[in-house]
Design an enzyme around this catalytic site. Structure first.
Site, PDB file in Angstrom:
ATOM      1  N   LEU A 256       0.847  -1.196   0.000  1.00 19.55           N
ATOM      2  CA  LEU A 256       0.000   0.000   0.000  1.00 19.55           C
ATOM      3  C   LEU A 256       0.882   1.245   0.000  1.00 19.55           C
ATOM      4  CD1 LEU A 256      -2.923   1.148   0.129  1.00 19.55           C
ATOM      5  CD2 LEU A 256      -2.536   1.414   2.563  1.00 19.55           C
ATOM      6  N   TYR A 257       2.025   1.153   0.679  1.00 14.40           N
ATOM      7  CA  TYR A 257       2.980   2.271   0.675  1.00 14.40           C
ATOM      8  C   TYR A 257       3.321   2.646  -0.768  1.00 14.40           C
ATOM      9  CZ  TYR A 257       7.471   4.651   0.859  1.00 14.40           C
ATOM     10  OH  TYR A 257       8.495   5.551   0.672  1.00 14.40           O
TER      11      TYR A 257
END
Ligand SMILES: O=C(O)[C@H]1O[C@H](OP(=O)(O)OP(=O)(O)OC[C@H]2O[C@@H](n3ccc(=O)[nH]c3=O)[C@H](O)[C@@H]2O)[C@H](O)[C@@H](O)[C@@H]1O
Length: 446
Positions: A256-257
């Site tokens: 997700l980063y």
């Protein structure tokens, strides 16, 4: 209820213009009115007062679990009555910090100034005569004491770091009202690849909402600043073509980063396209060095090796080594400053685009990927301690097996040329680590 009814009916007959009411002496309810007003009306008002008082208390003292809600309340407070921290004296300090030494110097807002790269970039800018104002929310992702120590370092160099969040639109407006920033070096972010599985919301808050909030402030500012910001090598995700080039595919993020950094690149395109903001994104490759981030492997490996604690070295599912293009912080700072120096002006004003503006993206890597095992053996040599190693399969938590930068574009257009190899860079890191945690015997909470 039967007692209240006459009173309520009576209230219905009050005309909307006060003072024009004439009591109807013939009304059979007049008797009730005279008898019940003195007792019931005060009791009714008293309860209403307590109820309103309770609601007000609830609003002011409820803890802000949602950081955005906290900010908006602070923003509201700021807009209603500026706290002393935002008064004339605060503005004077803000302006003094942002003032360049010469007329040709830049006036730079550095977000995430108390972070690892933000601190080094701020010092680099100040050293060469640019004016620097820092902004940082000092969040608790890792040891706040380390961030405060970096802030101390910056303050000793004449750089003020305002404590605030990039989502705080009122604060940003105050900063842009106080100073005509020529550039914004946007380093504030929720970093860390694996932590995104524990706290996904913080990535959306800082890397997406925060970035949009900052770009909104930049597009409205007059003059519009040029923006240089930190993207990440993680956007290459599952790309297997090596070395990674800027035009390789970046639509397969593994964490997700990475997805929020990729989203940042798309958001940058939009603000460039609509408002004429000049924006340069820099894809950093595992930056390390003194004053680094305790959540990164080289940092906590050092801590754990010194404490005799086992460290886990990841390997791929087919027992291959996991590798990173570790890049020394001073090399990255040179790339950041070169990006600032070559950035063209934004073309818009008053929130309106006046012409096409510059939009760039560069890899800032080292071009020499190193297996994590090699990183550990260099640390063992420098620390003179044998590590307790456990080799395990890389967990499925967002990590990618390797990174490798092609830096041809940055070399050609920015003159970027990294000069510090992993041995030399780690030597400098370990020297700092021992002086910071060793001799000073600082308590660490990370
Ligand atoms: O340059 C980037 O794109 C990213 O670099 C780092 O992310 P990462 O490369 O994963 O850095 P570390 O968390 O320090 O990990 C370094 C290497 O050590 C490995 N590792 C990590 C932890 C561990 O316990 N064992 C282990 O072998 C990782 O798989 C990785 O190969 C930063 O944390 C990100 O914020 C940044 O955006």
């Amino acid at each position: 209820m039967t007692q209240l009814k006459p009173i309520l009916t009576h209230l219905d007959s009050i005309p909307s213009t006060p003072g024009k009411f004439k009591p109807d002496k013939s009304s059979p309810y007049n008797l009730y009115r005279l008898r019940f007003h003195p007792t019931l009306f005060p009791r009714f008002t008293l309860w209403s007062f307590f109820f309103i008082f309770f609601i007000v208390l609830l609003i002011f003292f409820s803890s802000p679990t949602n950081p955005t809600a906290g900010n908006s309340r602070r923003s509201l407070k700021n807009s209603l009555s500026p706290s002393p921290a935002l008064g004339p004296n605060w503005e004077r300090r803000v302006r003094a910090s942002a003032r360049p030494r010469s007329k040709t110097g830049f006036t730079v807002l550095v977000t995430g100034a108390a972070g690892f790269v933000g601190t080094h970039v701020s010092l680099g800018l100040k050293r060469r005569g640019d004016g620097v104002l820092g902004l940082d929310n000092f969040n608790q992702y890792y040891d706040v004491g380390l961030k405060k120590a970096r802030q101390g370092l910056l303050e000793r160099s004449g750089i003020m770091v305002v404590e605030g969040d990039i989502n705080d639109a009122v604060l940003l407006r105050k900063l842009f009202d106080a100073v005509a920033f020529t550039h914004v070096m946007h380093m504030a972010a929720q970093a860390g690849v694996r932590y995104a599985m524990q706290n996904p919301g913080s990535y959306v808050h800082s890397n997406i909402a925060g970035f949009v909030s900052l770009l909104e402030a930049c597009k409205t500012a007059n003059p519009q600043p040029s923006i240089v910001w930190a993207s990440s090598s993680s956007v290459y995700g599952l790309n297997s073509k090596v070395p990674f080039s800027e035009n390789d595919r970046t639509d397969q993020p593994a964490s997700l980063y990475a997805a929020t950094k990729k989203a940042g690149e798309e958001i940058a395109h939009t603000y460039n396209h609509i408002y004429g903001l000049s924006i340069t994104g820099l894809r950093f490759f595992t930056v390390y060095g003194p004053w680094g981030r305790p959540d990164m492997a080289y940092f906590f490996f050092t801590k754990d090796i010194l404490r005799g604690k086992e460290i886990k070295i990841f390997e791929t599912s087919d027992h291959g080594s996991v590798a990173r293009d570790f890049t020394y912080v001073d090399d990255v700072v040179k790339g950041c400053l070169a990006a600032l120096d070559t950035a063209k002006k934004s073309t818009g004003s008053g929130g309106k685009k006046k012409g096409a503006a510059q939009l760039r993206i560069y890899n800032l890597g080292n071009t020499k990927p190193m297996p994590v095992g090699r990183l550990v053996s260099i640390l063992e040599k420098l620390l003179k301690v044998k590590a307790k190693k456990k080799v395990i399969q890389m967990p499925r938590n967002g990590d990618v097996p390797f990174t490798h930068a092609n830096i041809t574009l940055a070399h050609t257009e920015l003159g970027y040329k990294p000069t510090t190899d992993l041995e030399m860079g780690l030597k400098k890191f370990v020297k700092w680590y021992v002086s910071y945690y060793g001799s000073k015997k600082k308590k660490s909470s990370w």
